[in-house]
Design an enzyme around this catalytic site. Structure first.
Site, PDB file in Angstrom:
ATOM      1  CB  VAL A 162      -0.956  -0.003   1.200  1.00 28.97           C
ATOM      2  CG1 VAL A 162      -1.813   1.255   1.206  1.00 28.97           C
ATOM      3  CG2 VAL A 162      -1.846  -1.240   1.174  1.00 28.97           C
ATOM      4  CG  ASP A 163       3.560   2.649   3.216  1.00 27.73           C
ATOM      5  OD1 ASP A 163       2.664   3.492   3.318  1.00 27.73           O
ATOM      6  OD2 ASP A 163       4.154   2.178   4.203  1.00 27.73           O
ATOM      7  CB  VAL A 164       4.989   0.115  -2.970  1.00 28.55           C
ATOM      8  CG1 VAL A 164       5.479   0.148  -4.417  1.00 28.55           C
ATOM      9  CG2 VAL A 164       6.113  -0.353  -2.046  1.00 28.55           C
TER      10      VAL A 164
END
Length: 380
Positions: A162-164
């Site tokens: 999700v961060d990526v």
């Protein structure tokens, strides 16, 4: 010349999504100033093991090619330096809560710097005062609900996906705003949040819910809409086989010595195979069990059937090198995964090691105290 040569980025972000976005801008030639808290810095500096010669693998993987500046935003002089940096920047990126406390909110920054491209990264949008970590959003956002075995518990993906996704969405938004600025002369407020990036990244699974009103379920390595499209057990291990159309399945059946499968109405079309997956899989695995996975991989690849061994990250790096993709670069004394895009006419910047905490304080403070006519030197 790099694509973003001359672009100055003030990076007030930490952990992963923001630093990944700003490192990508640095790879493209932007000068990025990473602002951290004195004493502790970005918390990922302590997220080890694994450790590197200067910090942690976690910190290093998203912070190369940046200048390091330590500022205490609760200190008047340091806060003034931060505001001045934002005033001079082409791009400001942050994931700070309540930036108005420091005069670093969009309205304050844009009042003195109307051309700024200002990117806010939040967990659940600016109206929700709730910390947003990748693991939390994987749970709340439904990604865990479709990850794992059908009869098992929900599972997180094995990387902070999700961060990526959010970091890459931030880069898209920033580059779009920079392109628009060339026409209008004005910047923009780019807002990204982890939950929206996750929902956008769930593509067909989210579309399936919207089309039917039914949330998809966990299916292990199977695909909800394609068959066979999963891992299969061979004599010595697993192989991944991805038949995306009927012609590929026909070639697969022929390699297995079972061409008659394509004439069976249960398996003649993809829709039929999805409906009769429980009958199809045992027939396929019975044949695959007669040889090792690498033998089947070679036979299937030769026949034009998408198939591959289930490897690990080490084997993936080696395979990418075999394919001529040059997956890694040397950054100081460390090896890192390279910028993933290759360009015909442009080049990426030469990578430099991630900065030590406050490594470039003197250089940047001296530049901020001056007129700003000369560009801030790039890291070396």
């Amino acid at each position: 010349m790099t694509p973003l040569d001359g672009v100055l980025v003030a990076d007030f972000s930490r952990v992963l999504a923001g630093p990944l976005a700003t490192m990508t801008l640095a790879d493209l030639g932007a000068t990025v100033v990473k602002v951290e808290r004195p004493g502790t810095g970005d918390e990922t500096r302590t997220w080890g093991p694994p450790w590197t010669s200067t910090s942690t693998a976690y910190f290093d993987c998203v912070n190369r090619s940046k200048l390091g500046l330590a500022l205490d935003l609760h200190d008047d002089a340091d806060r003034a330096a931060a505001v001045e940096l934002a005033r001079r920047a082409d791009v400001v990126v942050h994931n700070l809560p309540r930036t108005e406390r420091f005069g670093l909110d969009y309205a304050s920054v844009a009042a003195d710097n109307p051309a700024v491209v200002y990117c806010s990264i939040t967990g659940f949008g600016e109206a929700v005062d709730r910390p947003g970590y990748d693991f939390l959003v994987q749970a709340v956002g439904g990604l865990m609900s479709i990850t794992g075995d059908a009869d098992g518990d929900p599972r997180k993906v094995g990387v902070a996906l999700v961060d990526v996704l959010t970091g890459k969405d931030a880069v898209i938004g920033i580059l779009a705003a920079l392109a628009a600025r060339t026409r209008t002369g004005r910047g923009d407020h780019v807002r990204v949040d982890l939950l929206s990036s996750l929902l956008g990244g769930m593509v067909n699974q989210a579309a399936g819910y919207l089309a039917t009103g039914q949330s998809p379920r966990r299916m292990g390595n199977q695909h909800p809409s394609i068959a066979p499209y999963e891992t299969f057990r061979c004599a010595d291990g697993l192989i991944a086989i991805a038949c995306g159309n009927d012609a590929q399945f026909a070639r697969f059946a022929a390699v297995l010595g079972q061409p008659g499968l394509t004439a069976d109405p249960r398996f003649a079309t993809n829709t039929a195979r999805v409906l009769h997956r429980d009958e199809l899989v045992p027939l396929l695995e019975a044949r695959l069990a007669t040889a090792d996975a690498d033998v089947w991989e070679e036979r299937l690849r030769t026949a034009g059937v998408p198939a591959g061994l289930v490897g690990d990250i080490g084997s993936a790096v080696e395979r990418a090198a075999e394919y001529g993709l040059a997956p890694t670069i040397e950054v100081g004394s460390e090896r890192q995964i390279r910028h993933p895009v290759r360009y015909e006419s442009n080049q990426v910047a030469d990578a430099t090691p991630p900065p030590a905490l406050g490594q470039h304080d003197e250089l940047i403070r001296r530049w901020l105290a001056g007129s700003g006519d000369a560009p801030l030197p790039a890291p070396s």
